[in-house]
Motif scaffolding. Structure first.
Motif, PDB file in Angstrom:
ATOM      1  N   ASP A  15       0.931  -1.109   0.265  1.00  0.00           N
ATOM      2  CA  ASP A  15      -0.059   0.416  -0.001  1.00  0.00           C
ATOM      3  C   ASP A  15       0.864   1.254  -0.321  1.00  0.00           C
ATOM      4  OD1 ASP A  15      -2.824  -1.192   0.220  1.00  0.00           O
ATOM      5  OD2 ASP A  15      -2.075  -1.526   1.972  1.00  0.00           O
ATOM      6  N   ILE A  16       1.944   1.550   0.496  1.00  0.00           N
ATOM      7  CA  ILE A  16       2.922   1.800   0.908  1.00  0.00           C
ATOM      8  C   ILE A  16       4.152   1.590   0.614  1.00  0.00           C
ATOM      9  CG2 ILE A  16       3.443   3.790   2.456  1.00  0.00           C
ATOM     10  CD1 ILE A  16       1.554   4.740   3.372  1.00  0.00           C
ATOM     11  N   VAL A  17       5.865   2.177  -0.041  1.00  0.00           N
ATOM     12  CA  VAL A  17       6.371   2.296  -0.036  1.00  0.00           C
ATOM     13  C   VAL A  17       7.571   3.399   0.502  1.00  0.00           C
ATOM     14  CG1 VAL A  17       8.853   1.177  -1.313  1.00  0.00           C
ATOM     15  CG2 VAL A  17       6.426   0.318  -1.037  1.00  0.00           C
ATOM     16  N   LEU A  18       7.877   3.216   2.036  1.00  0.00           N
ATOM     17  CA  LEU A  18       8.804   4.730   1.883  1.00  0.00           C
ATOM     18  C   LEU A  18       9.882   4.347   1.587  1.00  0.00           C
ATOM     19  CD1 LEU A  18       7.669   5.292   5.787  1.00  0.00           C
ATOM     20  CD2 LEU A  18       7.813   6.845   4.121  1.00  0.00           C
ATOM     21  N   ARG A  74       8.296  10.457   8.804  1.00  0.00           N
ATOM     22  CA  ARG A  74       9.199  11.460   8.326  1.00  0.00           C
ATOM     23  C   ARG A  74       7.459  11.820   7.580  1.00  0.00           C
ATOM     24  NH1 ARG A  74      12.154   7.232   6.790  1.00  0.00           N
ATOM     25  NH2 ARG A  74      11.566   7.525   4.572  1.00  0.00           N
ATOM     26  N   ALA A  75       7.365  13.295   7.204  1.00  0.00           N
ATOM     27  CA  ALA A  75       5.940  13.712   7.242  1.00  0.00           C
ATOM     28  C   ALA A  75       5.937  13.933   5.397  1.00  0.00           C
ATOM     29  CB  ALA A  75       5.117  14.814   7.542  1.00  0.00           C
ATOM     30  N   ALA A  76       7.104  14.334   4.674  1.00  0.00           N
ATOM     31  CA  ALA A  76       7.367  14.399   3.376  1.00  0.00           C
ATOM     32  C   ALA A  76       6.143  13.434   2.711  1.00  0.00           C
ATOM     33  CB  ALA A  76       8.292  14.768   2.872  1.00  0.00           C
ATOM     34  N   ALA A  77       5.888  14.275   2.241  1.00  0.00           N
ATOM     35  CA  ALA A  77       4.571  13.060   0.859  1.00  0.00           C
ATOM     36  C   ALA A  77       5.521  13.151  -0.390  1.00  0.00           C
ATOM     37  CB  ALA A  77       3.428  14.410   0.460  1.00  0.00           C
ATOM     38  N   CYS A  78       6.401  13.671  -0.424  1.00  0.00           N
ATOM     39  CA  CYS A  78       7.412  12.703  -1.907  1.00  0.00           C
ATOM     40  C   CYS A  78       8.177  12.405  -1.749  1.00  0.00           C
ATOM     41  CB  CYS A  78       8.778  14.485  -1.829  1.00  0.00           C
ATOM     42  SG  CYS A  78       7.448  15.668  -3.025  1.00  0.00           S
ATOM     43  N   GLY A  79       8.164  11.558  -0.044  1.00  0.00           N
ATOM     44  CA  GLY A  79       8.790  10.415   0.874  1.00  0.00           C
ATOM     45  C   GLY A  79       8.141   9.079   0.760  1.00  0.00           C
ATOM     46  N   TYR A  80       7.699   8.728  -0.116  1.00  0.00           N
ATOM     47  CA  TYR A  80       6.625   7.627  -0.663  1.00  0.00           C
ATOM     48  C   TYR A  80       5.949   7.362  -1.554  1.00  0.00           C
ATOM     49  CZ  TYR A  80       3.145  10.308   2.076  1.00  0.00           C
ATOM     50  OH  TYR A  80       1.883  11.007   1.974  1.00  0.00           O
ATOM     51  N   ILE A  81       5.668   6.206  -2.349  1.00  0.00           N
ATOM     52  CA  ILE A  81       4.943   5.873  -3.161  1.00  0.00           C
ATOM     53  C   ILE A  81       3.396   4.554  -2.041  1.00  0.00           C
ATOM     54  CG2 ILE A  81       4.212   4.162  -5.415  1.00  0.00           C
ATOM     55  CD1 ILE A  81       6.980   3.591  -5.365  1.00  0.00           C
ATOM     56  N   PHE A  82       2.416   5.506  -2.348  1.00  0.00           N
ATOM     57  CA  PHE A  82       1.226   4.826  -2.399  1.00  0.00           C
ATOM     58  C   PHE A  82       0.276   4.404  -2.955  1.00  0.00           C
ATOM     59  CE2 PHE A  82       0.347   9.637  -2.568  1.00  0.00           C
ATOM     60  CZ  PHE A  82      -1.420   9.518  -2.885  1.00  0.00           C
ATOM     61  N   ARG A  83      -0.645   3.434  -2.926  1.00  0.00           N
ATOM     62  CA  ARG A  83      -1.586   3.065  -3.366  1.00  0.00           C
ATOM     63  C   ARG A  83      -2.935   4.101  -3.212  1.00  0.00           C
ATOM     64  NH1 ARG A  83      -3.114  -1.737  -4.990  1.00  0.00           N
ATOM     65  NH2 ARG A  83      -1.480  -2.562  -3.090  1.00  0.00           N
ATOM     66  N   SER A  84      -3.265   4.378  -4.585  1.00  0.00           N
ATOM     67  CA  SER A  84      -4.026   5.640  -5.021  1.00  0.00           C
ATOM     68  C   SER A  84      -5.282   5.949  -4.197  1.00  0.00           C
ATOM     69  CB  SER A  84      -4.458   5.812  -6.569  1.00  0.00           C
ATOM     70  OG  SER A  84      -5.002   4.846  -6.844  1.00  0.00           O
ATOM     71  N   SER A  85      -6.178   4.361  -4.456  1.00  0.00           N
ATOM     72  CA  SER A  85      -7.486   3.732  -3.964  1.00  0.00           C
ATOM     73  C   SER A  85      -7.860   3.949  -2.610  1.00  0.00           C
ATOM     74  CB  SER A  85      -7.669   2.048  -4.132  1.00  0.00           C
ATOM     75  OG  SER A  85      -6.812   1.514  -3.859  1.00  0.00           O
ATOM     76  N   MET A  86      -6.429   3.568  -1.725  1.00  0.00           N
ATOM     77  CA  MET A  86      -6.919   3.762   0.064  1.00  0.00           C
ATOM     78  C   MET A  86      -7.149   5.452   0.077  1.00  0.00           C
ATOM     79  SD  MET A  86      -3.034   3.289   1.766  1.00  0.00           S
ATOM     80  CE  MET A  86      -1.609   4.490   2.244  1.00  0.00           C
ATOM     81  N   ARG A  87      -6.654   5.962  -0.872  1.00  0.00           N
ATOM     82  CA  ARG A  87      -6.616   7.574  -0.034  1.00  0.00           C
ATOM     83  C   ARG A  87      -8.333   8.309   0.386  1.00  0.00           C
ATOM     84  NH1 ARG A  87      -7.700  12.551  -2.869  1.00  0.00           N
ATOM     85  NH2 ARG A  87      -7.903  11.503  -4.386  1.00  0.00           N
TER      86      ARG A  87
END
Length: 332
Positions: free
Chosen positions: A125-128, A163-176
């Motif tokens: 779902d997320i890769v940091l 680490r809150a920076a939104a550029c620092g991870y890939i995330f699955r769009s459907s869970m948003r």
């Protein structure tokens, strides 16, 4: 919202990943470098969607990126800030995964490919990944399996510094779901990221250094004039109140995960009040306001040794005076 015509890449099957690039007066050579780093990745045209949101730049970058126009979606809107630019990108995105990229930053191919393999083969779902301010090509983890996971987002938040920076991870769009960036505030990532992580079932945390972040000391986040400082601090306090309002609506495990984030962000807020204002009276007013909303005193939980020592010190008025004196002496 007024926008210029949108230039859209040709349709097709659902892409694996959408790259959302926020652009505001980014020098042409840096924007091209950003795009080059994305198109260098081992993704087919059908796997990759690239969305450039021009947030009201003084001049449109279209003339500088003509070689990419048949490969990207470009939209120009009036200047509204980073949150609005990212929200526009999210509305346009079709990818199963999302990656935010600032227009003057870039991805390091080998390390980012490592992260792409995790979303391809491990149903994440997320890769940091790690970010760096050094243009050194990035690096892969030392071990062959250099990622920690899978784990829920709440488990990660309970046991790690987020680490809150939104550029620092890939995330699955459907869970948003309907989660978006808060319009008009600074540090919008501090609100978006923890709320996103609470929705994740499979998080992988890697030591791959995959993202090059350019620091700009003239930007609003580095602007130390009084008005910008007050806005920065007030926006952080607003984020704290938003996150705190979610606590009572969550199950126990998620509640304790978000509590850690609130506690650490509260500590950051007090530290920034001290270092940015050097005003003991303003500090005491901020502490009183935190106490009024149940954010102070800070829990003396051993999240990290640094947090524990800091919380013990700032919870007393004498400790706050001592800390202010120490930090002011360092500044001089």
């Amino acid at each position: 919202m007024q926008t210029a015509p949108t230039y859209r890449q040709s349709g097709g099957d659902e892409p694996l990943i959408s790259f959302i690039i926020a652009d505001y007066n980014v020098p042409a050579e840096l924007l091209r470098e950003c795009l080059d780093s994305i198109f260098a990745l081992s993704l087919s045209d059908g796997e990759r969607e690239v969305i450039v949101v021009d947030d009201g730049s003084t001049e449109s970058p279209l003339g500088d990126i003509t070689n990419y126009l048949d490969k990207i979606t470009y939209v120009r809107q009036r200047n509204q800030g980073l949150s609005a630019a990212r929200n526009t990108g999210l509305r346009l995105a079709h990818g199963r995964f999302i990656q935010f990229v600032d227009g003057d930053d870039k991805l390091f191919r080998p390390a980012y490919e490592y992260c792409l393999d995790i979303i391809r083969f491990k149903d994440a779902d997320i890769v940091l990944f790690d970010m760096t301010t050094k243009d050194n090509g990035g690096s892969l983890p030392d071990s062959a399996d250099g990622s920690e996971g899978p784990m829920t987002g709440s488990h990660f938040m309970k046991h790690h510094n987020l680490r809150a920076a939104a550029c620092g991870y890939i995330f699955r769009s459907s869970m948003r779901g309907n989660l978006s960036f808060h319009y008009g505030i600074m540090h919008e990532d501090e609100e978006f990221t923890p709320l996103l992580f609470l929705r994740a079932e499979k998080v992988y945390a890697t030591k791959a250094i995959a993202y090059y972040y350019r620091q700009h000391h003239g930007s609003i986040t580095h602007n130390n004039d009084k008005r910008s400082t007050v806005k920065r601090l007030n926006d952080t306090f607003g984020v704290l109140l938003t996150l705190q309002a979610r606590i009572d609506t969550l199950p126990f495990n998620e509640r304790s995960a978000l509590q850690r984030r609130i506690d650490q962000l509260s500590a950051d807020y007090i530290y920034n009040v001290i270092t940015l204002t050097h005003d003991s009276r303003y500090l005491e007013r901020c502490v009183a306001r935190m106490q009024e909303h149940g954010l102070f005193p800070l829990p003396t939980t051993r999240y990290t040794r640094k947090y524990l020592y800091f919380s013990r010190m700032v919870n007393s008025k004498h400790g706050r005076k001592l800390l202010m004196a120490i930090l002011f002496a360092r500044r001089r």
